[in-house]
Design an enzyme around this catalytic site. Structure first.
Site, PDB file in Angstrom:
ATOM      1  N   CYS A  28       0.836  -1.209   0.000  1.00 16.95           N
ATOM      2  CA  CYS A  28       0.000   0.000   0.000  1.00 16.95           C
ATOM      3  C   CYS A  28       0.872   1.261   0.000  1.00 16.95           C
ATOM      4  CB  CYS A  28      -0.905  -0.060   1.226  1.00 16.95           C
ATOM      5  SG  CYS A  28      -1.724   1.474   1.664  1.00 16.95           S
TER       6      CYS A  28
ATOM      7  N   CYS B  37       0.160   3.733   2.786  1.00 19.04           N
ATOM      8  CA  CYS B  37       0.641   3.162   4.049  1.00 19.04           C
ATOM      9  C   CYS B  37       2.134   3.420   4.212  1.00 19.04           C
ATOM     10  CB  CYS B  37       0.396   1.648   4.090  1.00 19.04           C
ATOM     11  SG  CYS B  37      -1.333   1.148   4.002  1.00 19.04           S
TER      12      CYS B  37
END
Length: 122
Positions: free
Chosen positions: A30, A33
């Protein structure tokens, strides 16, 4: 304090044994993230009285499922075993600091009174 990797084996103990726990639900693939990670790590270094946990949703699908995490990163704040905040999206540094301030300022006695009142109003 460095961040703590949370798993199904240590999650309950960590959350019940700490006054304030921030939890970053994330995954290695991600992009947002990965961008939020250093912001979260720096905040963890500044706030040694708060547990900053990380749940890798790929490695811990049971935890992600238990909290109905459908978008990552998702940040959750737990104080006195009560979830006070849970929202998807990476926060910029100042927004994370503001959130930490708001979590610290919550009157937990008031939260418990409200929860007790809503349980009794059936």
């Amino acid at each position: 304090m460095p961040t703590v990797e949370l798993t199904k084996d240590n999650f309950e103990e960590t959350v019940t044994g700490s006054e304030i726990v921030l939890i970053d639900f994330w995954a290695a693939w991600c992009g947002p993230c990965r961008m939020f990670g250093p912001v979260y790590e720096k905040a963890a270094a500044r706030h040694s009285d708060i547990v900053f946990g990380k749940v890798d949703t790929e490695a811990q699908p049971e935890l992600a499922g238990a909290f109905q995490i459908s978008s990552i990163p998702t940040l959750m704040a737990v104080r006195d075993r009560t979830v006070l905040y849970s929202q998807p999206g990476a926060l910029p540094p100042q927004a994370l600091e503001d959130l930490i301030g708001r979590i610290r300022a919550v009157d937990m006695d008031d939260v418990r009174r409200q929860a007790a009142g809503s349980r009794g109003a059936k």
